[in-house]
Design a protein around this motif. Structure first.
Motif, short mmCIF file in Angstrom:
data_model
loop_
_atom_site.label_atom_id
_atom_site.label_comp_id
_atom_site.label_asym_id
_atom_site.label_seq_id
_atom_site.Cartn_x
_atom_site.Cartn_y
_atom_site.Cartn_z
N PRO A 8 -8.13 4.12 -3.16
CA PRO A 8 -9.39 3.37 -3.26
C PRO A 8 -10.62 4.25 -3.44
CG PRO A 8 -8.66 3.48 -0.99
CD PRO A 8 -7.56 4.08 -1.81
N ARG B 63 -7.72 -5.14 3.34
CA ARG B 63 -8.64 -4.17 3.94
C ARG B 63 -8.28 -3.86 5.39
NH1 ARG B 63 -14.75 -5.71 1.78
NH2 ARG B 63 -14.32 -5.38 -0.45
N ARG C 68 -14.45 7.27 -6.40
CA ARG C 68 -13.74 8.20 -7.27
C ARG C 68 -14.65 8.93 -8.24
NH1 ARG C 68 -8.94 4.23 -8.86
NH2 ARG C 68 -10.52 2.78 -8.06
N LEU D 203 -3.62 -4.27 -0.75
CA LEU D 203 -5.06 -4.32 -0.98
C LEU D 203 -5.79 -4.93 0.21
CD1 LEU D 203 -5.19 -5.48 -4.72
CD2 LEU D 203 -5.60 -3.20 -3.80
N GLN E 200 -8.54 -1.24 -15.09
CA GLN E 200 -9.14 -1.65 -13.82
C GLN E 200 -10.51 -2.23 -14.08
OE1 GLN E 200 -9.17 1.46 -10.97
NE2 GLN E 200 -7.07 2.05 -11.35
N ARG F 198 -5.29 -1.53 5.41
CA ARG F 198 -5.69 -0.17 5.03
C ARG F 198 -6.51 0.50 6.14
NH1 ARG F 198 -7.17 0.26 -1.44
NH2 ARG F 198 -4.99 0.45 -2.12
N GLY G 144 -13.40 -1.30 -9.88
CA GLY G 144 -12.68 -0.47 -8.92
C GLY G 144 -11.42 -1.09 -8.38
N ARG G 145 -11.03 -2.28 -8.85
CA ARG G 145 -9.84 -2.93 -8.32
C ARG G 145 -8.82 -3.06 -9.44
NH1 ARG G 145 -10.22 -5.67 -3.56
NH2 ARG G 145 -8.62 -7.15 -4.19
N TYR H 179 -0.88 0.62 -5.96
CA TYR H 179 -2.25 0.68 -6.42
C TYR H 179 -2.78 2.11 -6.30
CZ TYR H 179 -1.70 -4.30 -5.48
OH TYR H 179 -1.25 -5.59 -5.46
N SER I 195 -0.26 2.23 2.32
CA SER I 195 -1.63 2.11 1.81
C SER I 195 -1.67 1.99 0.29
CB SER I 195 -2.46 3.31 2.27
OG SER I 195 -1.98 4.51 1.68
#
Length: 342
Positions: free
Chosen positions: A18, A166, A246, A164, A4, A169, A7-8, A15, A160
């Motif tokens: 997030p 937004r 995270r 990706l 990654q 989500r 963060g993506r 995935y 979710s």
């Protein structure tokens, strides 16, 4: 899964989450031993509730809630298994999805069980209200909404992990928060209903069901509801908090919070229901449809009804304490109960 950056994920779907999640990504050194302990506890609960259900059915004593608690215990067994698998394969997002779904899905069975117990308390204390058609429809509507909310949670959780976008989500998160708020309300609902059912002045005789003291039944239901509401409130409250990175989890993302507010509380309630024998305390005669059916005033019990054949609820003179229960809460023209109780 590939590496990654910023963060993506560079590939997918599915995935990874997030942000930080409660309990974090499980590890072999910490989560496997803990999950193994809970796995054993929930297997024991499943065996206990299914044994009670089977024994009761052989005696003609039908208590479906024991089967539901067995189902919930097995759902938690699957949750622990998936947690262990996820710890061994921490980069497998599909396993993570399954683990989160099992964590969210099973608990609704306990909410439904407590609502059923609540309805029986209301019908026994206030038969004209508890047996009213509108009230019965209201409880059925709650059960339907619970299932609908579960479907919404599962659908948005899976979605979710596969987008990706937004906005998508954001919508998924709003739906999940709505469902979590409703389920917390449903979990909490037995508390005010039972308390009101007890303190509101009764105009009819208390229609006792099952075995044991009335106050003990009320206390068991209130205690279990309070515990489950603690867990549901924690999950709802933390879900509404701003998403943390995270690498920057909040205190409520800690592993102890995940295990305590989910599985410790649930295990306590499951074993409490075994120890206090809710299958006897909250049992009502099969086919009860109106006021008087719980106590058998409307008809004679079937000769195969195990509550009588096993001597669990044989005809007996009410104790002084039980008479006091009725005198304290009931202002009936018939006066204190002096006849036999079924």
């Amino acid at each position: 899964m590939s590496a990654q950056q910023d963060g993506r994920p560079l590939s997918g779907p599915p995935y990874p989450p997030p942000g930080a999640i409660t309990g974090g990504v499980p590890t072999v050194s910490v989560d496997v031993p803990i999950s193994a302990v809970f796995l054993a506890l929930f297997i024991g609960s499943a065996v206990g509730h299914m044994t009670i259900f089977k024994v009761n059915m052989r005696r003609g004593h039908k208590f479906i809630m024991s089967a539901l608690m067995f189902g919930f215990s097995m759902a938690r067994v699957a949750t622990m298994v998936m947690r262990i698998v996820w710890a061994a394969r921490s980069t497998n997002i599909r396993v993570a999805i399954a683990a989160q779904i099992f964590t969210s899905a099973g608990i609704i069975l306990m909410f439904i069980i407590n609502l059923i117990f609540t309805q029986r308390i209301l019908r026994a204390a206030h038969p004209h209200f508890g047996w009213h058609k509108a009230v019965s429809i209201g409880f059925k509507a709650l059960y339907a909404l619970i299932i609908l909310m579960l479907i919404m949670v599962i659908t948005t959780t899976v979605q979710s992990f596969y987008t990706l976008n937004r906005n998508t989500r954001r919508i998924d998160r709003n739906i999940q928060l709505t469902a979590a708020s409703f389920l917390t309300f449903v979990c909490f609902l037995p508390l005010p209903l039972v308390i009101l059912g007890v303190i509101v002045h009764r105009k009819t005789r208390l229609e006792k069901f099952g075995i044991g003291r009335w106050r003990t039944k009320v206390g068991i239901l209130l205690a279990s509801t309070a515990l489950l509401t603690l867990g549901a409130g924690f999950r709802c409250g933390t879900a509404a908090m701003p998403l943390r990175g995270r690498n920057n989890p909040a205190w409520y993302n800690a592993k102890w919070c995940y295990y305590f507010f989910n599985f410790v509380i649930e295990a306590i309630v499951l074993y409490l229901y075994i120890l206090v024998r809710v299958d006897r305390r909250f049992h009502v005669p099969n086919g009860s449809k109106r006021a008087g059916d719980y106590s058998g005033r409307n008809k004679q019990f079937d000769k195969h009804d195990s509550l009588h054949s096993e001597g669990w609820m044989e005809t007996r003179i009410m104790s002084e304490e039980e008479v006091f229960d009725d005198e304290e809460f009931c202002d009936c023209e018939e006066g204190p109960l002096k006849d036999v109780e079924r």
